[in-house]
Structures are given as C-alpha cells and as structure tokens.
Motif scaffolding. Structure first.
Motif, PDB file in Angstrom:
ATOM      1  N   TYR A 122      -8.361  -9.291   0.051  1.00 27.41           N
ATOM      2  CA  TYR A 122      -8.474 -10.299  -1.004  1.00 27.41           C
ATOM      3  C   TYR A 122      -7.983  -9.669  -2.305  1.00 27.41           C
ATOM      4  O   TYR A 122      -8.224  -8.479  -2.536  1.00 27.41           O
ATOM      5  N   HIS A 123      -7.351 -10.489  -3.162  1.00 26.18           N
ATOM      6  CA  HIS A 123      -6.689  -9.877  -4.321  1.00 26.18           C
ATOM      7  C   HIS A 123      -7.653  -9.316  -5.370  1.00 26.18           C
ATOM      8  O   HIS A 123      -7.241  -8.546  -6.231  1.00 26.18           O
ATOM      9  N   ASP A 165     -18.672 -22.759  -4.170  1.00 27.99           N
ATOM     10  CA  ASP A 165     -18.137 -23.284  -2.902  1.00 27.99           C
ATOM     11  C   ASP A 165     -19.280 -23.517  -1.917  1.00 27.99           C
ATOM     12  O   ASP A 165     -19.359 -24.570  -1.276  1.00 27.99           O
ATOM     13  N   TRP A 188     -18.297 -17.633  -1.769  1.00 22.90           N
ATOM     14  CA  TRP A 188     -18.287 -17.941  -3.207  1.00 22.90           C
ATOM     15  C   TRP A 188     -19.477 -18.823  -3.568  1.00 22.90           C
ATOM     16  O   TRP A 188     -19.909 -19.669  -2.769  1.00 22.90           O
ATOM     17  N   GLU A 207     -10.346 -21.653 -13.398  1.00 20.90           N
ATOM     18  CA  GLU A 207      -9.920 -20.532 -14.248  1.00 20.90           C
ATOM     19  C   GLU A 207      -8.607 -20.715 -14.985  1.00 20.90           C
ATOM     20  O   GLU A 207      -8.342 -20.033 -15.952  1.00 20.90           O
ATOM     21  N   GLY A 238     -14.791 -21.363 -12.854  1.00 23.78           N
ATOM     22  CA  GLY A 238     -14.440 -22.020 -11.587  1.00 23.78           C
ATOM     23  C   GLY A 238     -13.104 -22.738 -11.660  1.00 23.78           C
ATOM     24  O   GLY A 238     -12.454 -22.970 -10.654  1.00 23.78           O
ATOM     25  N   TRP A 247      -5.300 -25.749 -11.006  1.00 25.76           N
ATOM     26  CA  TRP A 247      -6.211 -26.218 -12.060  1.00 25.76           C
ATOM     27  C   TRP A 247      -5.499 -26.742 -13.317  1.00 25.76           C
ATOM     28  O   TRP A 247      -6.089 -26.823 -14.380  1.00 25.76           O
ATOM     29  N   GLN A 283     -20.696 -18.070 -11.642  1.00 21.14           N
ATOM     30  CA  GLN A 283     -19.847 -19.253 -11.461  1.00 21.14           C
ATOM     31  C   GLN A 283     -20.688 -20.502 -11.733  1.00 21.14           C
ATOM     32  O   GLN A 283     -21.912 -20.384 -11.836  1.00 21.14           O
TER      33      GLN A 283
HETATM   34  C1  2M8 Z   1     -10.565 -19.864  -7.006  1.00 25.58           C
HETATM   35  O1  2M8 Z   1     -10.942 -18.655  -7.647  1.00 25.58           O
HETATM   36  C2  2M8 Z   1     -10.781 -17.366  -7.055  1.00 25.58           C
HETATM   37  C3  2M8 Z   1     -11.468 -16.350  -7.966  1.00 25.58           C
HETATM   38  O2  2M8 Z   1     -12.841 -16.638  -8.052  1.00 25.58           O
HETATM   39  C4  2M8 Z   1      -9.311 -16.981  -6.892  1.00 25.58           C
HETATM   40  O3  2M8 Z   1      -8.433 -17.595  -7.526  1.00 25.58           O
HETATM   41  O4  2M8 Z   1      -9.055 -16.078  -6.098  1.00 25.58           O
HETATM   42  C5  2M8 Z   1     -11.148 -21.000  -7.852  1.00 25.58           C
HETATM   43  O5  2M8 Z   1     -10.593 -22.237  -7.473  1.00 25.58           O
HETATM   44  C6  2M8 Z   1     -12.676 -21.013  -7.735  1.00 25.58           C
HETATM   45  O6  2M8 Z   1     -13.221 -22.125  -8.386  1.00 25.58           O
HETATM   46  C7  2M8 Z   1     -13.113 -21.044  -6.273  1.00 25.58           C
HETATM   47  O7  2M8 Z   1     -14.515 -20.920  -6.216  1.00 25.58           O
HETATM   48  C8  2M8 Z   1     -12.470 -19.916  -5.468  1.00 25.58           C
HETATM   49  C9  2M8 Z   1     -12.736 -20.055  -3.975  1.00 25.58           C
HETATM   50  O8  2M8 Z   1     -12.472 -21.362  -3.532  1.00 25.58           O
HETATM   51  O9  2M8 Z   1     -11.046 -19.933  -5.666  1.00 25.58           O
END
Ligand code: 2M8
Length: 443
Positions: free
Chosen positions: A81-82, A37, A34, A168, A166, A367, A107
């Motif tokens: 992954y979803h 990240d 990501w 979301e 980020g 979040w 992002q």
């Molecule tokens: C979370 O987001 C992803 C989609 O991008 C998810 O929910 O599957 C968020 O916390 C995002 O900020 C973060 O970059 C990602 C991976 O840690 O997870």
C-alpha cells in the motif's frame, strides 16, 4: 440488470473483500481496514448479517489508542500500500496499541451512527449488550476529538492532514496545501511538467492518473505527512513548527455533530450518563451548524484556515453538510436543497462532489467532481431527517440507476455520464447500495 441482481452483486463484493472480522475497502488499492469505510460497510452488512456488522464495528476498536483516538487505518500484514505501516511507525507512540499497527491520524467519526444503525437490526438483549461493550470507547473517542482538536471550544474540530477528512483532494484542501508543496512540486510547477513525478507514482498501478489525485496534491500529501510526523502528530507543534495546513473542517465536524446525537441516543437507551463537558461540546457543534446555515445567504458553510481564520470558499459538497449535521430551520434546508439540485451539482447524476462550474472540477478526478455513493448516502440521511423525504427518494433512485448494470460497484462515477471510475469491487459502494435498496423497500 434487476434490483435483485444488483443486490447479489453488492453482497458478492462484500464477501470477496471480507478478511475475517473486517472488510477491505477494495482488494488491491486499499488492502487494510479503514475507519469510515468499515462504518459504511457495517451499515450495509446489518441487513443480512447484523452480527457480522457488529464485528465489523468492534474490530475498529482493536486500533483505538490509549488517549481515545481511533486511527484511520488498521494495517493488515504484508500487503502493498502506498502509505503503509512502516511509514507511520505507530508503535513509537506509547498510546498506540501493541498488537496491531495503525496510522496516527483519524477519519470522519461515523462510528456512533453505524452503531445505531446496526443496533436497529438486533434483538433488545443483543442491542443492550452491544451498547454496553462499546459506549466507553465511543465516549473516549469523542472526548479525544474535542480535547485535542477543539481546545478553543468553537464546536468545529481542526484536522491535521487532508487524509483525515476522507475527501482528501477536495478543493479547499488542495488550495490550502499549495503553500506547503515540496521542492519537487514547486520545480515541476515552474517547468510546467509533472511527467517525471507522475512516472514515480505507486498508486497508479491500480487506477489511471486522471482518476487519482494530481501529482502536485499527491506529493504534497506525502510531504505534509512528513511534516506532521516530525511534529509527532500534535496540533500545537504542527501549528508552531511547520507550514503544514491545519483546517477547521466543516465536513468532518458535520459527521461529528450527527455522531454526537447518536451517542446521546445510545447513552439514553442504556441509562449511561455522558460527561457534562462532552455534552457541552456537542451542543456547541450543533449550534455552530445551525448558526452558520442561518447566517449564510445560500445555505453553504465553509471550513476555515486554523492559523488565520480565513474562510476556504472553494465550492464542494462539504459546504452542504449542515444538512447531515442535524435539524435545521425549514428555510435553511430549502436553500441547501436548491443548491444540491442545481445543474452544477446535479447535471445528470446527483450529487457531484465538486460542482461542474468550479475551476477544480474534473469529471473523473478523485474527490474533485465525481459522485460518490457515501456522500449521496449522507445527503439522503440529511434530507430524510430534515423533512425532505421526496427529494431523498429521488436521490436514492438516481444513485441506484447510476450504479445498476455495470460489471462491478466502483469507487465513484461521473456526474455527467454515470461512467464508473477508480477501483472496482469497492466495498462502501456495495454496502450503501444494499442499504439504499433495503431501506427503500421497507418504506
Ligand atoms: C482514500 O484515502 C486513502 C488514504 O486514506 C488513499 O487515497 O489511499 C479516500 O477516499 C478515503 O476516504 C477512503 O477511506 C480510503 C479507502 O477507501 O481511500
């Protein structure tokens, strides 16, 4: 647990999640690379292995599109992954890279800050070479953000999906998504039961429902994804042809504002002339934050509905981000410091992503309340740059006390009790714990 045990625990997590040139956010829930990240991860890695930190950043540019966009995910092969690569089908777009599959949105643009922080640990020669390898790509990314997402030249960029910000599930996105809910969510709302929808969730294998987005949000995230995909991820088409939310986002734009400052510093170190239109755009962004913070009674600033201009006033940590965006007047810094130290944002462990007196607050909800280590880190950086070194130290102390003594470093923590939640072995929590300890020890 001693501080050195905590450091060892954090390093072991990064090592465990390392997959060569980049690092997974978490082994099972987030098994790809990501964008933001990797930036936080590089900031942690720089202390013990600056070359590996450089690689972490440079590996992000494998995913850069020809138009300059940096995608929010670069997919690894064959992992579950979803919201995986088939759903995005990036190769249908001419601008997308041919040798890796990516998402088609971006992002928070933390990259320039990460480059600068990693460069602090390099020799002069390595730093210059690193800057020269990367500067055109950074310029292309920032230029894309302004060209595609702020053609009205407001200084605040517009996001086309909640995944781009980020954070979301932040209340202002949750609220804006309500009107775009798919039929099954509308029906479940009418029936007053989400049990059937909850049962179909792929992400709940890795974390319990109360720690993930509520199903209304989760299914709307997917539904709005389908809408923006039909519009080929183009802002104007999304605006004209769909009801998918579009938000001028202050959280994201605060990160961009700081990134612009970093980019200017990198450019000046290697004598690189930044394009005039990019410099002017950057100026508009920092002016917008200074102005909004000065005009606000309590220092909070708000994102805006792109179509209607309506302010999205749901309380969240995003509203305090001018602190990270740049240098503010002393009076405006005090206003924000007062809010973030208030019992609603700092009940026991600061700083909650949503204040405990908000109707959206959920103690362990994704979040929507918990403390995240990356948002604390952004606030610490903002405080330091705005003459609040003591408060920054207090926040570092509180963060380290909260993560200490647990079996892993987690995705987030209860602001009231410090209970850990989300996935364990979470890379940016590990990396930023390392950064906080090492920077504290160096002071
Ligand atoms: C979370 O987001 C992803 C989609 O991008 C998810 O929910 O599957 C968020 O916390 C995002 O900020 C973060 O970059 C990602 C991976 O840690 O997870």
């Amino acid at each position: 647990m001693s501080q050195s045990d905590l450091l060892e625990q954090a390093k072991a997590i990064l090592k465990h999640n390392d997959f060569g040139a980049s690092t997974r956010p978490a082994p099972r829930l987030y098994p790809h690379q990501w964008l933001w990240d990797s930036c936080f991860i590089a900031i942690g890695l720089r202390h013990d292995d600056p070359k590996r930190a450089m690689t972490e950043i440079e590996s992000l540019f494998r995913g850069q599109w020809k138009n300059g966009m940096l995608p929010h995910i670069i997919f690894a092969d064959d992992v579950e992954y979803h919201a995986g690569p088939d759903m995005w089908a990036s190769k249908e777009y001419e601008d997308a890279p041919r040798d890796v599959q990516t998402s088609c949105i971006t992002q928070p643009p933390m990259v320039a800050e990460a480059v600068l922080k990693v460069a602090e640990k390099l020799s002069d020669e390595d730093r210059t070479a690193f800057y020269l390898r990367i500067i055109d790509k950074l310029v292309a990314y920032h230029t894309w953000l302004y060209r595609e997402r702020d053609s009205e030249k407001t200084g605040i960029v517009t996001l086309i999906h909640a995944w781009e910000c980020g954070t979301e599930d932040a209340p202002y996105w949750s609220k804006a998504m309500e009107a775009a809910a798919p039929d099954e969510v509308v029906q479940a709302r009418k029936n007053g039961s989400f049990v059937e929808l909850d049962a179909k969730r792929p992400d709940l294998k890795h974390a319990p429902l109360e720690q993930r987005p509520a199903s209304a949000d989760f299914y709307t995230l997917y539904h709005t994804f389908e809408l923006i995909k039909q519009a080929r991820f183009d802002l104007t088409t999304i605006r004209d042809d769909t009801a998918s939310p579009l938000i001028r986002d202050v959280f994201f734009s605060a990160v961009l504002s700081r990134a612009n400052d970093c980019l200017r510093q990198i450019a000046s170190d290697v004598g690189y002339g930044l394009p005039d239109d990019l410099l002017a755009a950057a100026e508009r962004t920092s002016d917008a934050f200074r102005r909004m913070a000065a005009e606000s009674n309590d220092g909070q600033v708000f994102s805006q509905d792109y179509r209607t201009g309506q302010l999205l006033k749901e309380a969240s940590i995003a509203n305090l981000m001018p602190l990270y965006a740049g240098s503010l007047r002393e009076n405006d810094v005090t206003k924000i410091a007062d809010i973030l130290t208030s019992p609603a944002y700092w009940p026991v462990n600061g700083v909650a992503t949503v204040p405990v007196d908000s109707p959206y607050y959920g103690e362990l909800r994704f979040w929507q309340g918990p403390v995240w280590i990356n948002t604390n880190w952004l606030i610490v950086e903002g405080l330091k740059r705005n003459g609040q070194a003591e408060l920054a130290k207090r926040l570092v102390g509180s963060t380290l006390a909260m993560v200490q003594g647990k079996d892993s470093l987690y995705e987030y923590y209860s602001a009231r009790t410090g209970q850990s939640a989300g996935t364990g072995n979470f890379s940016w929590s590990a990396a930023l714990t390392i950064d906080m300890i090492r920077c504290k020890d160096a002071e």
